[in-house]
Design an enzyme around this catalytic site. Structure first.
Site, PDB file in Angstrom:
ATOM      1  N   ASP A  13      47.742  29.645  48.484  1.00 47.52           N
ATOM      2  CA  ASP A  13      47.067  29.746  47.191  1.00 47.52           C
ATOM      3  C   ASP A  13      48.012  29.255  46.105  1.00 47.52           C
ATOM      4  O   ASP A  13      49.239  29.297  46.271  1.00 47.52           O
ATOM      5  CB  ASP A  13      46.645  31.190  46.896  1.00 47.52           C
ATOM      6  CG  ASP A  13      45.821  31.303  45.615  1.00 47.52           C
ATOM      7  OD1 ASP A  13      44.825  30.566  45.499  1.00 47.52           O
ATOM      8  OD2 ASP A  13      46.172  32.098  44.737  1.00 47.52           O
ATOM      9  N   SER A  14      47.439  28.820  44.996  1.00 44.79           N
ATOM     10  CA  SER A  14      48.259  28.366  43.877  1.00 44.79           C
ATOM     11  C   SER A  14      49.017  29.534  43.242  1.00 44.79           C
ATOM     12  O   SER A  14      50.015  29.327  42.559  1.00 44.79           O
ATOM     13  CB  SER A  14      47.386  27.689  42.825  1.00 44.79           C
ATOM     14  OG  SER A  14      46.398  28.598  42.365  1.00 44.79           O
ATOM     15  N   CYS A  76      42.200  29.175  48.014  1.00 46.88           N
ATOM     16  CA  CYS A  76      42.170  28.869  46.582  1.00 46.88           C
ATOM     17  C   CYS A  76      40.946  28.004  46.362  1.00 46.88           C
ATOM     18  O   CYS A  76      40.807  26.951  47.007  1.00 46.88           O
ATOM     19  CB  CYS A  76      43.447  28.114  46.204  1.00 46.88           C
ATOM     20  SG  CYS A  76      43.463  27.419  44.547  1.00 46.88           S
ATOM     21  N   ASN A  77      40.041  28.436  45.504  1.00 53.78           N
ATOM     22  CA  ASN A  77      38.810  27.685  45.281  1.00 53.78           C
ATOM     23  C   ASN A  77      39.083  26.322  44.657  1.00 53.78           C
ATOM     24  O   ASN A  77      38.458  25.328  45.009  1.00 53.78           O
ATOM     25  CB  ASN A  77      37.853  28.490  44.401  1.00 53.78           C
ATOM     26  CG  ASN A  77      37.190  29.612  45.165  1.00 53.78           C
ATOM     27  OD1 ASN A  77      36.128  29.448  45.733  1.00 53.78           O
ATOM     28  ND2 ASN A  77      37.822  30.770  45.199  1.00 53.78           N
ATOM     29  N   THR A  78      40.029  26.273  43.716  1.00 55.74           N
ATOM     30  CA  THR A  78      40.332  25.005  43.055  1.00 55.74           C
ATOM     31  C   THR A  78      40.874  23.999  44.065  1.00 55.74           C
ATOM     32  O   THR A  78      40.440  22.844  44.108  1.00 55.74           O
ATOM     33  CB  THR A  78      41.360  25.213  41.920  1.00 55.74           C
ATOM     34  OG1 THR A  78      40.826  26.143  40.977  1.00 55.74           O
ATOM     35  CG2 THR A  78      41.652  23.906  41.209  1.00 55.74           C
ATOM     36  N   GLU A 163      46.221  38.755  36.217  1.00 54.05           N
ATOM     37  CA  GLU A 163      47.652  38.581  36.487  1.00 54.05           C
ATOM     38  C   GLU A 163      48.533  39.353  35.506  1.00 54.05           C
ATOM     39  O   GLU A 163      49.688  39.631  35.799  1.00 54.05           O
ATOM     40  CB  GLU A 163      48.003  37.085  36.488  1.00 54.05           C
ATOM     41  CG  GLU A 163      47.358  36.370  37.661  1.00 54.05           C
ATOM     42  CD  GLU A 163      48.089  35.124  38.101  1.00 54.05           C
ATOM     43  OE1 GLU A 163      48.956  34.641  37.354  1.00 54.05           O
ATOM     44  OE2 GLU A 163      47.774  34.632  39.204  1.00 54.05           O
ATOM     45  N   CYS A 197      36.405  32.624  42.627  1.00 54.49           N
ATOM     46  CA  CYS A 197      37.858  32.590  42.431  1.00 54.49           C
ATOM     47  C   CYS A 197      38.404  33.844  43.090  1.00 54.49           C
ATOM     48  O   CYS A 197      37.831  34.930  42.937  1.00 54.49           O
ATOM     49  CB  CYS A 197      38.210  32.563  40.943  1.00 54.49           C
ATOM     50  SG  CYS A 197      39.980  32.788  40.627  1.00 54.49           S
ATOM     51  N   HIS A 199      40.834  35.689  42.478  1.00 52.56           N
ATOM     52  CA  HIS A 199      41.299  36.770  41.594  1.00 52.56           C
ATOM     53  C   HIS A 199      40.169  37.744  41.238  1.00 52.56           C
ATOM     54  O   HIS A 199      40.420  38.915  40.939  1.00 52.56           O
ATOM     55  CB  HIS A 199      41.818  36.205  40.263  1.00 52.56           C
ATOM     56  CG  HIS A 199      43.185  35.616  40.332  1.00 52.56           C
ATOM     57  ND1 HIS A 199      43.456  34.428  40.970  1.00 52.56           N
ATOM     58  CD2 HIS A 199      44.373  36.040  39.820  1.00 52.56           C
ATOM     59  CE1 HIS A 199      44.741  34.149  40.843  1.00 52.56           C
ATOM     60  NE2 HIS A 199      45.322  35.107  40.149  1.00 52.56           N
TER      61      HIS A 199
END
Length: 278
Positions: A13-14, A76-78, A163, A197, A199
């Protein structure tokens, strides 16, 4: 365990969101080894161009292959939206044809097709995921006609809220309510909402306050874990290569101390990472 036989499932993941996926994978497949890689030094990916996300994701994939991962989940969706297809089609055949790289969008889409009753679906995601149009495209392609309409809403403030551990703040309430009202206004017949996402599951209790009870809320962790079990059953050539000692290792491109503090919130247990570069 010797280096030779260490063959974990890589989870990339990013940043931190992919930990919500890892947590479910660990719960569902406790016998397997996992190596989590967070590119926290370069997060977020959501606002970056396709080329940059592709380049960063490919670097991460190469790193995880070097660590012995035969299978990687891009949690990670992006990155799934902007890089996965290129990596699968252009890079994997020459890089490591015997290995596999999977994403989180396709499993989510397949699940939506199973549960939507009227075919009206909403996607909450980062700017990058929404702009990529990956969910509408994949829903049309893989839902076998069960999805009739897809609306999207970019939620740029949600990741920073999570975050910075502001989940219970007035700010979280304000931005979640605003985005939910926006997406509900786009289609009054919505019956399914995808949290697009990784998160966003941490905001679930706030989200539920503003989403009507008749609308299903899809979290990706459980779906990805369920689909991975199925994938491994169908692909014994991959499954038999994976090591199984129940070990979970965390790597980050940021300071390990910073990562440990935030990652512990996501995993709900202490985390000890090491800092790596690639």
């Amino acid at each position: 365990m010797s280096e030779k036989t260490y063959a974990p499932i890589g989870v990339f993941d990013s940043g931190y969101g992919g930990l919500t996926i890892l947590k479910e994978l660990e719960k569902t497949l406790p016998q397997y080894d996992f190596l989590y890689l967070g590119d926290n030094a370069r997060t977020p990916y959501g606002t970056r161009s396709f080329d940059v996300v592709y380049r960063y994701t490919l670097q991460a994939v190469k790193y995880l292959f070097e660590q012995g991962c035969p299978l990687i989940i891009i949690a990670c969706n992006t990155a799934s939206a902007k890089a996965l297809r290129n990596i699968q089609m252009l890079d994997l055949p020459t890089l490591a044809p015997e290995n596999r790289v999977l994403g989180v969008i396709r499993p989510s889409v397949e699940k939506v097709a199973e549960i939507t009753k009227n075919g009206h679906v909403g996607v909450l995601g980062t700017v990058g995921t929404v702009v990529s149009e990956s969910y509408p495209i994949e829903l049309e392609k893989w839902s076998e006609g069960s999805v009739k309409s897809t609306v999207q809403e970019a939620c740029p403030m949600w990741v920073p809220i999570v975050e910075n551990n502001e989940i219970e703040s007035e700010g979280a309430d304000y931005f979640v309510r605003k985005n939910i009202e926006n997406i509900l206004a786009k289609d009054k017949d919505l019956d399914t909402l995808i949290l697009g996402c990784t998160h966003y599951p941490l905001l679930e209790q706030v989200i539920k306050k503003y989403v009507p009870d008749h609308i299903s809320i899809l979290k990706q962790g459980h779906i990805v874990a369920e689909k991975l079990v199925d994938y491994l059953q169908r692909h014994p050539e991959i499954e038999t290569r994976l090591s199984k000692s129940g070990q979970v290792v965390f790597d980050t491109t940021e300071s390990a101390e910073n990562f440990n503090n935030k990652a512990s919130l996501f995993m709900e247990r202490p985390v000890e990472a090491k800092t790596v570069s690639f």
